[in-house]
Design a protein around this motif. Structure first.
Motif, short mmCIF file in Angstrom:
data_model
loop_
_atom_site.label_atom_id
_atom_site.label_comp_id
_atom_site.label_asym_id
_atom_site.label_seq_id
_atom_site.Cartn_x
_atom_site.Cartn_y
_atom_site.Cartn_z
N LYS A 2 0.87 -1.18 0.00
CA LYS A 2 0.00 0.00 0.00
C LYS A 2 0.90 1.22 0.00
N LEU A 3 0.61 2.18 -0.88
CA LEU A 3 1.45 3.35 -1.02
C LEU A 3 0.72 4.61 -0.57
N ILE A 4 1.37 5.36 0.30
CA ILE A 4 0.92 6.72 0.64
C ILE A 4 1.79 7.65 -0.19
N PRO A 5 1.22 8.25 -1.23
CA PRO A 5 2.03 9.13 -2.08
C PRO A 5 2.49 10.37 -1.31
N CYS A 6 3.75 10.72 -1.48
CA CYS A 6 4.29 11.95 -0.90
C CYS A 6 5.60 12.27 -1.60
N ASP A 7 5.94 13.53 -1.62
CA ASP A 7 7.18 13.97 -2.24
C ASP A 7 8.18 14.31 -1.14
N THR A 8 9.16 13.45 -0.97
CA THR A 8 10.19 13.70 0.05
C THR A 8 11.32 14.56 -0.50
N GLN A 9 11.22 14.95 -1.76
CA GLN A 9 12.21 15.80 -2.42
C GLN A 9 13.62 15.25 -2.29
N GLY A 10 13.73 13.93 -2.32
CA GLY A 10 15.02 13.27 -2.27
C GLY A 10 15.69 13.30 -0.90
N LYS A 11 15.02 13.86 0.10
CA LYS A 11 15.59 13.92 1.45
C LYS A 11 15.02 12.80 2.31
N LYS A 12 15.77 12.46 3.34
CA LYS A 12 15.31 11.47 4.30
C LYS A 12 14.46 12.17 5.35
N PRO A 13 13.13 11.93 5.36
CA PRO A 13 12.28 12.62 6.34
C PRO A 13 12.54 12.10 7.75
N GLY A 14 12.35 12.98 8.73
CA GLY A 14 12.49 12.60 10.13
C GLY A 14 11.26 11.85 10.62
N ILE A 15 11.37 11.28 11.80
CA ILE A 15 10.28 10.51 12.40
C ILE A 15 9.02 11.36 12.54
N THR A 16 9.16 12.59 13.01
CA THR A 16 8.01 13.48 13.19
C THR A 16 7.33 13.75 11.86
N GLU A 17 8.11 14.00 10.81
CA GLU A 17 7.55 14.26 9.49
C GLU A 17 6.84 13.02 8.94
N LEU A 18 7.44 11.85 9.14
CA LEU A 18 6.81 10.61 8.68
C LEU A 18 5.46 10.41 9.37
N LYS A 19 5.43 10.65 10.68
CA LYS A 19 4.18 10.49 11.43
C LYS A 19 3.12 11.44 10.90
N GLN A 20 3.49 12.68 10.61
CA GLN A 20 2.54 13.65 10.07
C GLN A 20 2.01 13.22 8.70
N ILE A 21 2.89 12.71 7.85
CA ILE A 21 2.48 12.25 6.52
C ILE A 21 1.48 11.11 6.65
N ILE A 22 1.79 10.15 7.51
CA ILE A 22 0.92 8.98 7.68
C ILE A 22 -0.42 9.39 8.28
N GLY A 30 -11.87 5.41 13.18
CA GLY A 30 -11.24 6.58 13.77
C GLY A 30 -10.41 6.31 15.01
N SER A 31 -10.29 5.07 15.43
CA SER A 31 -9.57 4.77 16.68
C SER A 31 -8.09 4.43 16.47
N LEU A 32 -7.63 4.35 15.24
CA LEU A 32 -6.24 3.99 14.97
C LEU A 32 -5.31 5.13 15.39
N VAL A 33 -4.31 4.79 16.23
CA VAL A 33 -3.35 5.77 16.75
C VAL A 33 -1.94 5.23 16.53
N ILE A 34 -1.10 6.06 15.95
CA ILE A 34 0.31 5.69 15.77
C ILE A 34 1.02 5.88 17.10
N LYS A 35 1.61 4.81 17.62
CA LYS A 35 2.32 4.88 18.91
C LYS A 35 3.79 5.22 18.73
N SER A 36 4.42 4.62 17.70
CA SER A 36 5.84 4.91 17.48
C SER A 36 6.23 4.55 16.06
N ILE A 37 7.29 5.20 15.60
CA ILE A 37 7.92 4.87 14.33
C ILE A 37 9.40 4.74 14.62
#
Length: 117
Positions: free
Chosen positions: A3-23, A50-57
């Motif tokens: 399953k793909l969540i499309p996003c443009d990382t602009q060739g950079k490695k996103p941080g954990i906080t950014e990944l969580k926001q994207i997801i 609506g109950s799904l919560v990301i605990k950690s990445i």
């Protein structure tokens, strides 16, 4: 199943906080697949929307990550006098690719005994 969540990382490695926001902002893309394993418990088990919560990445290696998440679910079977609310804690792997976040989710639809033959 991938399953793909499309996003443009602009060739950079996103941080954990950014990944969580994207997801979190695109959770509807993968929510059904992440909660599809409830049939293992019972055909009467239902995900609480609506109950799904990301605990950690966690970063695993290179572009590979692991996400731990929780969600609520219920089960009702009047014949067995069963009416219960439960929660589940699961994890899933994903890769950061140029085209987006690619999740490797177990395909529970194909996990039936009829496919064993």
């Amino acid at each position: 199943m991938k399953k793909l969540i499309p996003c443009d990382t602009q060739g950079k490695k996103p941080g954990i906080t950014e990944l969580k926001q994207i997801i979190e902002s695109n959770i509807e893309v993968i929510e059904d697949a992440l909660t599809a394993g409830l049939g293992y418990y019972s055909p009467n088990a239902r995900y609480t929307p609506g109950s799904l919560v990301i605990k950690s990445i966690e970063h695993r290696n290179n572009q590979s990550y692991s996400m731990t998440y929780t969600y609520d679910w219920t089960i009702f079977n009047g014949c067995l006098d069963l009416n219960s609310a439960e929660d589940a804690k699961e994890s899933v792997s994903f890769l950061v690719k140029p085209e987006g976040l690619e999740f490797d989710i177990i395909d529970f639809d194909s996990a039936t005994t009829e496919n064993e033959l």
